[in-house]
Design a protein around this motif. Structure first.
Motif, mmCIF file in Angstrom:
data_model
loop_
_atom_site.group_PDB
_atom_site.id
_atom_site.type_symbol
_atom_site.label_atom_id
_atom_site.label_comp_id
_atom_site.label_asym_id
_atom_site.label_seq_id
_atom_site.Cartn_x
_atom_site.Cartn_y
_atom_site.Cartn_z
ATOM 1 N N THR A 1 0.807 -1.233 0.000
ATOM 2 C CA THR A 1 0.000 0.000 0.000
ATOM 3 C C THR A 1 0.840 1.283 0.000
ATOM 4 O OG1 THR A 1 -1.517 -1.276 1.344
ATOM 5 C CG2 THR A 1 -2.074 1.019 0.967
ATOM 6 N N PRO A 2 1.820 1.420 0.924
ATOM 7 C CA PRO A 2 2.561 2.694 0.913
ATOM 8 C C PRO A 2 3.220 2.966 -0.436
ATOM 9 C CG PRO A 2 3.642 1.066 2.321
ATOM 10 C CD PRO A 2 2.286 0.541 2.003
ATOM 11 N N TYR A 3 3.678 1.909 -1.090
ATOM 12 C CA TYR A 3 4.345 2.117 -2.382
ATOM 13 C C TYR A 3 3.358 2.598 -3.441
ATOM 14 C CZ TYR A 3 8.052 -0.318 0.019
ATOM 15 O OH TYR A 3 8.999 -0.669 0.937
ATOM 16 N N PHE B 1 0.849 4.531 -2.846
ATOM 17 C CA PHE B 1 0.672 5.964 -2.597
ATOM 18 C C PHE B 1 1.867 6.765 -3.088
ATOM 19 C CE2 PHE B 1 -2.649 4.675 0.369
ATOM 20 C CZ PHE B 1 -3.566 5.692 0.207
ATOM 21 N N LEU B 2 3.040 6.150 -2.978
ATOM 22 C CA LEU B 2 4.266 6.893 -3.283
ATOM 23 C C LEU B 2 4.611 6.942 -4.752
ATOM 24 C CD1 LEU B 2 6.595 5.742 -0.394
ATOM 25 C CD2 LEU B 2 6.159 8.106 -1.038
ATOM 26 N N VAL C 1 3.545 7.623 -7.861
ATOM 27 C CA VAL C 1 3.498 8.754 -8.795
ATOM 28 C C VAL C 1 4.354 9.936 -8.322
ATOM 29 C CG1 VAL C 1 2.022 10.379 -10.026
ATOM 30 C CG2 VAL C 1 1.236 8.041 -9.635
ATOM 31 N N PRO C 2 4.119 10.433 -7.085
ATOM 32 C CA PRO C 2 4.949 11.573 -6.672
ATOM 33 C C PRO C 2 6.434 11.253 -6.653
ATOM 34 C CG PRO C 2 3.546 10.810 -4.856
ATOM 35 C CD PRO C 2 3.088 10.106 -6.073
ATOM 36 N N LEU C 3 6.765 10.042 -6.229
ATOM 37 C CA LEU C 3 8.190 9.721 -6.111
ATOM 38 C C LEU C 3 8.880 9.671 -7.472
ATOM 39 C CD1 LEU C 3 10.293 9.224 -3.981
ATOM 40 C CD2 LEU C 3 9.920 6.780 -4.251
ATOM 41 N N LEU D 1 8.004 11.252 -10.139
ATOM 42 C CA LEU D 1 8.116 12.632 -10.602
ATOM 43 C C LEU D 1 9.300 13.340 -9.925
ATOM 44 C CD1 LEU D 1 6.250 14.225 -12.515
ATOM 45 C CD2 LEU D 1 5.187 15.231 -10.505
ATOM 46 N N TYR D 2 9.413 13.125 -8.636
ATOM 47 C CA TYR D 2 10.472 13.769 -7.854
ATOM 48 C C TYR D 2 11.851 13.253 -8.272
ATOM 49 C CZ TYR D 2 12.456 15.957 -3.670
ATOM 50 O OH TYR D 2 13.167 16.759 -2.806
#
Lengths: 293, 281
Positions: free
Chosen positions: A10-12, A14-15, A17-19, A21-22
């Motif tokens: 789950t945490p991955y 959530f992470l 797309v933003p990660l 991009l970052y």
């Protein structure tokens, strides 16, 4: 069992797309700059590897040293004047002074202006003929003090730094005001009972309690000084004769006016290496906070 | 004068301090006053009489010139086209990553957190040339979209940092209860965490709006066509066009500040909260 695995990914989810991009737009470029600094690149054709040649040239370039010296001036002014002023204002306005709200708003109002706007308005105030400062000096009979604030090689850097200070002091004040909220009034009362005068209370009780804020303020001031670009770009472009050049502006001109992008990347690596020390101090402070959890 | 005010001024030291404060404040606001007074005068009037004089005529013509011929009618909307999508994008995406970092234990959590925090302090110059090259390679150079994507990505660091710390203060029981009721994680994030995080998002939004709106460096690095430029870069162009006419430049600068000044007037509390959230916990 299945539920557990779902929870693990789950945490991955959530992470992801933003990660990505970052990593692509921030972390990747940061690393790639190091490579670019070892190349010759005009911005159009592919970069060619030249080893440390850019750095060798950089350390023989007088403009580099002028810029470096100006950044040091900027840093030294920034960690002294706005910090003292901001702290003083915060202490004064933390008491219930009539009109405190108005005073506070006045000091942080420059923060909402873009640096471009600040630079333009001050350029006009510094204007040799029609500007407010020279007009005022002539008006009170001190015409001999009227100067070409932005055309005098010895004055121009300080004239620009003054604008930056004008904008920064309110920010520092806000940070210290927030810090003062966290100071237990009982401690101040206790020190008064023990016979401390106001200055002693400040020196021995309040200021030490504000140390975390002071550390952050100084780190932020240094980083902001190193990336200072807008004011110089708008007010002088580093002139006259590079006397107001700072590293960020020097770097921009080498890249986009002279198309020496590899050389420019080497300058940015130097900016990064100086900042890295302070970014590290900042991270270390945040980490200490983390440990309290 | 009410009683507390009277009491305040009964001490001569305090009265002196107050007088000093008024003096410093007046000096601090001087640039604003200068700009306002300049913008309603004509250039000839200033040249003829000097700055400190009673103007022969008042005019709003400088604002019109800056708006129409100076191009601010184009630059100012451009600023919104760039700022609003970037702001929404970065808030949405950072709240996703913040949720993951705040609410889950997993390998690399700390490391990612520091990657985000460290990134907020990065000098922009380190990213400039690679980002320039990347936008070019992706066909995004000289397009507002390139600038929007970059702002979204770069601001993720700061926003994730703040929202993550804020989300950690939300009591776990609320989320646990929803989880037991069979709520999916994505719904917990959207329907429970997001509403609870709104105060922090509001503070962050006002601050980020100002930052992205006021950006100058990236808009001159990633855009070349004048018609696409936001107001900060536009003002620099205006300055080049009207070198001799400071009344128009200053009027343009004042127009450019209207959005952020309005934001500041109405959302001052959030703005200040945002500033302090970042530096002190």
């Amino acid at each position: 069992m299945k539920n557990n695995r779902v929870k693990n990914i789950t945490p991955y989810l959530f992470l992801i797309v933003p990660l990505i991009l970052y990593l692509i737009w921030v972390i990747g470029p940061m690393i790639y700059t190091f490579y670019l600094s070892l190349t010759k690149w005009d911005g159009l054709s592919a970069p060619t590897f030249v080893g440390l040649r850019n750095y060798e040239r950089l350390f023989r370039d007088p403009v580099f040293f002028i810029s470096l010296k100006n950044n040091v001036k900027w840093i030294l002014s920034f960690i002294t004047i706005p910090v003292t002023l901001g702290l003083g204002l915060a202490i004064a306005l933390n008491h219930s002074i009539p009109g405190a709200k108005f005073f506070k708003a006045s000091f942080y109002s420059p923060l909402v202006l873009s640096l471009v706007v600040c630079g333009l308005i001050w350029s006009w105030m510094y204007h040799p003929a029609g500007g407010l400062i020279n007009s005022f000096l002539r008006g009170i009979g001190l015409g001999s003090l009227a100067k070409g604030w932005l055309s005098d090689e010895n004055l121009v850097m300080w004239a620009i730094i003054l604008v930056a200070i004008w904008r920064q002091a309110g920010y520092v004040m806000v940070l210290y005001l927030a810090g003062l909220q966290g100071v237990d009034p009982q401690l101040i009362d206790a020190s008064k009972v023990d016979g401390c005068n106001s200055w002693q209370t400040f020196r021995n009780v309040i200021f030490p309690l504000l140390t975390p804020v002071t550390v952050i303020v100084i780190v932020i001031s240094i980083i902001d000084s190193l990336r200072a670009f807008d004011l110089v770009s708008v007010m002088t472009r580093g002139g006259p004769y590079n006397s107001s050049s700072v590293l960020a502006n020097f770097m921009y001109i080498e890249a986009f006016n002279n198309y020496k992008m590899g050389y420019s990347a080497a300058i940015s690596v130097i900016i990064f290496l100086i900042s890295a020390v302070f970014i590290f101090i900042y991270l270390w402070r945040i980490m200490q906070d983390e440990m309290e959890y | 004068m009410d009683n507390t005010t009277k009491k305040f001024f009964s001490s001569p030291w305090r009265s002196l301090g107050f007088f000093l404060m008024v003096l410093i404040t007046m000096i601090w606001l001087l640039p604003f006053a200068t700009a306002l007074l300049t913008s309603v005068r004509t250039n000839d009037d200033i040249l003829e009489q000097g700055f400190i004089a009673i103007p022969h005529e008042w005019t709003l013509g400088n604002f019109r010139t800056a708006w129409e011929r100076g191009g601010l009618s184009r630059y100012l909307p451009n600023s919104f086209y760039i700022t609003i999508p970037a702001l929404l994008g970065t808030l949405l995406l950072s709240s996703l990553s913040a949720y993951a970092l705040a609410r889950f234990q997993f390998r690399g959590n700390r490391l990612l957190f520091f990657l985000y925090v460290g990134g907020t302090m990065l000098p922009f110059q380190v990213l400039m040339l690679p980002v320039f090259r990347l936008t070019d390679a992706l066909g995004l150079y000289d397009k507002q979209l390139g600038l929007i994507i970059f702002h979204t990505a770069f601001q993720l660091g700061f926003c994730t940092f703040l929202l993550r710390n804020y989300m950690r203060t939300v009591p776990g029981e609320i989320l646990e209860a929803a989880r037991i009721d069979g709520c999916k994680e994505f719904r917990i994030w959207w329907q429970i965490m997001m509403p609870l995080t709104l105060p922090a998002i509001a503070a962050l939004a006002t601050l980020e709006f100002t930052w992205i709106f006021n950006d100058y460096l990236w808009s001159i690095v990633l855009l070349r066509t004048d018609a696409l430029k936001p107001v900060t870069a536009g003002l620099a162009t205006l300055q080049g066009q009207y070198v001799m006419d400071w009344t128009v430049i200053v009027a343009g600068a004042l127009i450019a500040t209207i959005p952020t000044v309005l934001l500041f007037i109405f959302l001052q509390r959030y703005f200040i909260e945002g500033l302090t959230l970042g530096a002190t916990k």
